[in-house]
Write a protein that holds these residues in place. Sequence first.
Motif, PDB file in Angstrom:
ATOM      1  N   VAL A 110       0.850  -1.197   0.000  1.00 50.76           N
ATOM      2  CA  VAL A 110       0.000   0.000   0.000  1.00 50.76           C
ATOM      3  C   VAL A 110       0.884   1.244   0.000  1.00 50.76           C
ATOM      4  CG1 VAL A 110      -1.713   1.357   1.249  1.00 50.76           C
ATOM      5  CG2 VAL A 110      -1.887  -1.131   1.233  1.00 50.76           C
ATOM      6  N   THR A 111       0.626   2.147  -0.927  1.00 55.35           N
ATOM      7  CA  THR A 111       1.225   3.474  -0.885  1.00 55.35           C
ATOM      8  C   THR A 111       0.089   4.488  -0.803  1.00 55.35           C
ATOM      9  OG1 THR A 111       1.289   3.553  -3.312  1.00 55.35           O
ATOM     10  CG2 THR A 111       3.292   2.848  -2.173  1.00 55.35           C
ATOM     11  N   THR A 112       0.358   5.619  -0.185  1.00 57.96           N
ATOM     12  CA  THR A 112      -0.688   6.617   0.010  1.00 57.96           C
ATOM     13  C   THR A 112      -0.247   7.969  -0.534  1.00 57.96           C
ATOM     14  OG1 THR A 112       0.100   7.225   2.216  1.00 57.96           O
ATOM     15  CG2 THR A 112      -1.513   5.446   2.085  1.00 57.96           C
ATOM     16  N   GLY A 113      -1.226   8.794  -0.836  1.00 57.32           N
ATOM     17  CA  GLY A 113      -0.949  10.137  -1.320  1.00 57.32           C
ATOM     18  C   GLY A 113      -2.161  11.020  -1.119  1.00 57.32           C
ATOM     19  N   SER A 114      -2.003  12.311  -1.312  1.00 64.44           N
ATOM     20  CA  SER A 114      -3.089  13.277  -1.170  1.00 64.44           C
ATOM     21  C   SER A 114      -3.468  13.830  -2.537  1.00 64.44           C
ATOM     22  CB  SER A 114      -2.672  14.428  -0.247  1.00 64.44           C
ATOM     23  OG  SER A 114      -2.387  13.958   1.049  1.00 64.44           O
ATOM     24  N   VAL A 115      -4.755  14.004  -2.751  1.00 62.33           N
ATOM     25  CA  VAL A 115      -5.222  14.582  -4.008  1.00 62.33           C
ATOM     26  C   VAL A 115      -6.561  15.269  -3.767  1.00 62.33           C
ATOM     27  CG1 VAL A 115      -6.538  12.582  -4.835  1.00 62.33           C
ATOM     28  CG2 VAL A 115      -5.465  14.110  -6.486  1.00 62.33           C
ATOM     29  N   ASP A 116      -6.782  16.355  -4.490  1.00 66.14           N
ATOM     30  CA  ASP A 116      -8.066  17.036  -4.497  1.00 66.14           C
ATOM     31  C   ASP A 116      -8.771  16.606  -5.776  1.00 66.14           C
ATOM     32  OD1 ASP A 116     -10.252  18.688  -4.531  1.00 66.14           O
ATOM     33  OD2 ASP A 116      -9.137  20.555  -4.242  1.00 66.14           O
ATOM     34  N   LEU A 117      -9.802  15.802  -5.654  1.00 67.84           N
ATOM     35  CA  LEU A 117     -10.446  15.244  -6.834  1.00 67.84           C
ATOM     36  C   LEU A 117     -11.169  16.288  -7.680  1.00 67.84           C
ATOM     37  CD1 LEU A 117     -11.943  11.783  -5.791  1.00 67.84           C
ATOM     38  CD2 LEU A 117     -10.210  12.267  -7.533  1.00 67.84           C
ATOM     39  N   VAL A 118     -11.381  17.467  -7.141  1.00 67.40           N
ATOM     40  CA  VAL A 118     -11.975  18.525  -7.958  1.00 67.40           C
ATOM     41  C   VAL A 118     -11.023  18.942  -9.070  1.00 67.40           C
ATOM     42  CG1 VAL A 118     -12.748  20.941  -7.904  1.00 67.40           C
ATOM     43  CG2 VAL A 118     -13.507  19.341  -6.145  1.00 67.40           C
ATOM     44  N   SER A 119      -9.721  18.818  -8.794  1.00 65.37           N
ATOM     45  CA  SER A 119      -8.705  19.155  -9.795  1.00 65.37           C
ATOM     46  C   SER A 119      -7.480  18.283  -9.540  1.00 65.37           C
ATOM     47  CB  SER A 119      -8.332  20.639  -9.703  1.00 65.37           C
ATOM     48  OG  SER A 119      -7.366  20.978 -10.674  1.00 65.37           O
ATOM     49  N   ALA A 120      -7.504  17.082 -10.121  1.00 61.67           N
ATOM     50  CA  ALA A 120      -6.439  16.097  -9.879  1.00 61.67           C
ATOM     51  C   ALA A 120      -5.376  16.174 -10.967  1.00 61.67           C
ATOM     52  CB  ALA A 120      -7.039  14.704  -9.799  1.00 61.67           C
TER      53      ALA A 120
END
Length: 243
Positions: free
Chosen positions: A101-111
């Motif tokens: 498992v790797t994790t990350g942050s993203v804003d799905l409104v503007s990916a």
Amino acid sequence: MDKITFDAHLQELQKQEKQTQKRFKLDLEDQVAILGEDGPMMGFDRQYIYHTAWAARCLSRIKPAFHVDFSSILYFTAIISAFFPVKYYDFRKSLLSLDAVTTGSVDLVSADKIKTGSLSSISCMHVVEHIGLGRYGDPIDYDGDLKAIRELQRIVAPGGDFLFVAPVGANGLIQFNANRIYNYYEIRRELTKGFHLIEEALIPGGWEHGLVYQPSESLIDSQFHACGCFWLKKYTSSTEEMK
């Protein structure tokens, strides 16, 4: 179980403790009273049990070499990572630490940081109904959910698989700031722009049904707050989309 029964059970346990070898500290200050779970039927969150079971079954057929999940319940990522590597994204940071498992942050409104057509297997379940309502620290955006859907559709590779789950019913409404509930037919229409619908399932409200595949219009139209599950596959070409 009520408080009277709780107290009687505690007294019985204390009595038995005196009649056997004491192995635990049993003091009143350590009480954590859990009441109401002694009925004949075991309760569970129907939507979260059934939708993750549905998605796992889809992935057993897809057999991805690598899967990317966007903000679904972490239990799902933790379990499926036993079978193939998973990348998990959320608007907030996650401290999940597991092999594969790797994790990350993203804003799905503007990916923007995720390339167009770069992911062959993704899921986003019980997520977009929250986007733009501020519940998780995100900006208020009435159309944030639609923007997120467009971004998810954009990043799926041609021929790739997309598992999507959201609350559905006969009518659309916002239960601020908890979530949106989508009109079943409208959200299905949005999701199938550029995608084949491989499978759809409904988790109705109430206990008379479990996971219903290919739900009838009468069942859909009778729902206020159900759960819609959609397995979509992206068109491989613009020619295919025009057919």
